[in-house]
Design a protein around this motif. Structure first.
Motif: not given
Ligand code: HEM
Length: 392
Positions: A358-360, A362-367
């Motif tokens: 889930r944390a990764l 979130e990072l993907r979606d920010l990028r």
């Protein structure tokens, strides 16, 4: 490097690799490849005892003050040793309150503190600062898949650093400079390299070998009382410089700030300094948005904003490829076959796999600047910039 440090380094590059490789081949030949306890005990004992002798000698010698490179290499060697003991279940932070290897812990703590780094091996030891000797890099095993993983990670990190260097130069040139477009091109080229590297890993790395024989060396382990998370290819500043300079992630976002604090000590001190400096900068996105009202129709704005958006698109593509390609193929899918015990410690950072995923994500979606309302992506700001350059 002192004679003792060199002797340890030589052992790490030779017998240590042979013993780990033998153990991996034993485990891998079993029906249950995740079964480690009770297999190859004599080899494990030799690995533990031979390494211990080098550690004790170095601990007695103390820090010889022979410079950063030498101390950094010692930290790497003792870290690889502790990482292997963890991998072979000679220690397990879930069973223990402190490391069963006090001498190795003391050595790692002493050297780590003197360098200003976490007292364990980190990505730099196996990638960008892993000096080849007659072509051979430091590694845990001599398995082809481990070398493929290490080498492609190194290429990926160096490419992301090239992209970050190019964007940093735009900070100094100013985003309205005619040279900015040239540097956006350099960044695009570098990120295209990352995409090619990820593709090669997707096509060439063997899923089972990676999952059962390479990844387990990246588990968390204790040094002294404290448990330290494992290394991952993100432990360098370039990736975060890209996030921050593009403006896709913000250092005042609590999730992202936490991530930065967590990784600080896993980076080389020179990278720590770069990241700190980058955190004081205004992002290129914020600069472009501020210029749009007054200069949106000028040639320079149109050219440079387009080039900026192309960098963002490629960066988002590489982030999606890491998560939806690499993480899914090499971690999420093979983990389906593990029982609860096998799943423990599977992630380098420690949390259970669904939490990490889930944390990764979130990072993907920010990028990707995804259209999500539950996290602070720059979706709407990028849309505003796209419309300013007539690109919907
Ligand atoms: C087989 C290939 C790869 C796999 C399976 C993989 C998997 C992972 C996983 C699971 C994490 C989270 C670490 C953890 O807490 O457990 C991670 C982090 C990270 N990886 Fe990879 N990775 C691979 C290759 C690469 C490559 C080639 C790069 C490019 C340099 C890269 C860049 C990163 C970055 C930057 C992070 C930190 C989180 C972030 O900022 O996105 N990885 N990777």
């Amino acid at each position: 490097m002192s004679g003792r440090a060199e002797a340890f380094e030589h052992w790490i590059r030779t017998s240590f690799v042979q013993m780990n490789t033998e153990l991996e081949n034993l485990y891998f030949a079993q029906d249950n490849r995740a079964q480690v306890i009770g297999r190859g005990d004599p080899i494990k004992a030799s690995l533990r005892d031979e390494g211990h002798a080098y550690v004790v000698a170095l601990l007695a010698e103390g820090n010889t003050g022979e410079g950063f490179d030498s101390a950094y290499d010692v930290l790497g060697s003792v870290g690889l040793y502790l990482g292997a003991l963890r991998r072979h279940e000679l220690s397990n932070p879930a069973r223990e309150e402190r490391s069963p290897f006090p001498e190795a812990s003391s050595l790692a703590l002493h050297v780590g503190a003197s360098l200003g780094m976490a007292p364990r091996f980190s990505t730099g030891h196996l990638t960008t600062h892993n000096r080849a000797r007659a072509g051979i890099r430091k590694s845990f095993t001599s398995l082809a898949d481990e070398f493929l993983f290490i080498d492609e990670n190194t290429r990926g990190i160096l490419a992301l650093q090239r992209a970050a260097d190019a964007l940093t130069s735009i900070v100094h040139l100013g985003v309205s400079s005619p040279v900015a477009e040239t540097m956006f091109d350099v960044a695009k080229q570098a990120i295209r390299d990352v995409i090619r590297i990820n593709d090669r890993l997707l096509n060439q790395l063997d899923v089972e070998r990676f999952f059962y024989c390479v990844r387990p060396y990246y588990k968390t382990y204790r040094v002294g009382r404290q448990e330290y998370r494992g290394a991952n290819a993100g432990d360098f500043s370039g990736i975060n410089e890209l996030d921050l300079l593009l403006g896709l992630c913000r250092a005042n976002d609590p999730y992202y700030a936490n991530l930065l604090v967590d990784k600080m000590l896993f980076m080389l001190p020179s990278d720590q300094a770069r990241l700190r400096e980058c955190m004081t900068r205004t992002s290129l996105l914020d600069e472009l948005l501020a210029l749009a009202a007054g200069y949106g129709r000028t040639d320079w704005f149109q050219r440079n904003a387009r080039a900026y958006l192309e960098v963002c698109d490629l960066f988002g593509q590489s982030a999606a490829q890491h998560h939806d390609g690499l993480v899914r193929r090499f971690i999420e899918q093979p983990a389906v076959n593990l029982n609860e015990q096998g799943l423990q410690g599977i992630t380098a950072s420690g949390p259970p796999l669904p939490v990490l995923l889930r944390a990764l994500e979130e990072l993907r979606d920010l990028r990707l600047a995804a259209d999500r309302r539950d996290i602070a992506t720059r979706h709407d700001d990028l849309a505003a910039l796209r419309s300013a350059v007539g690109d919907r």
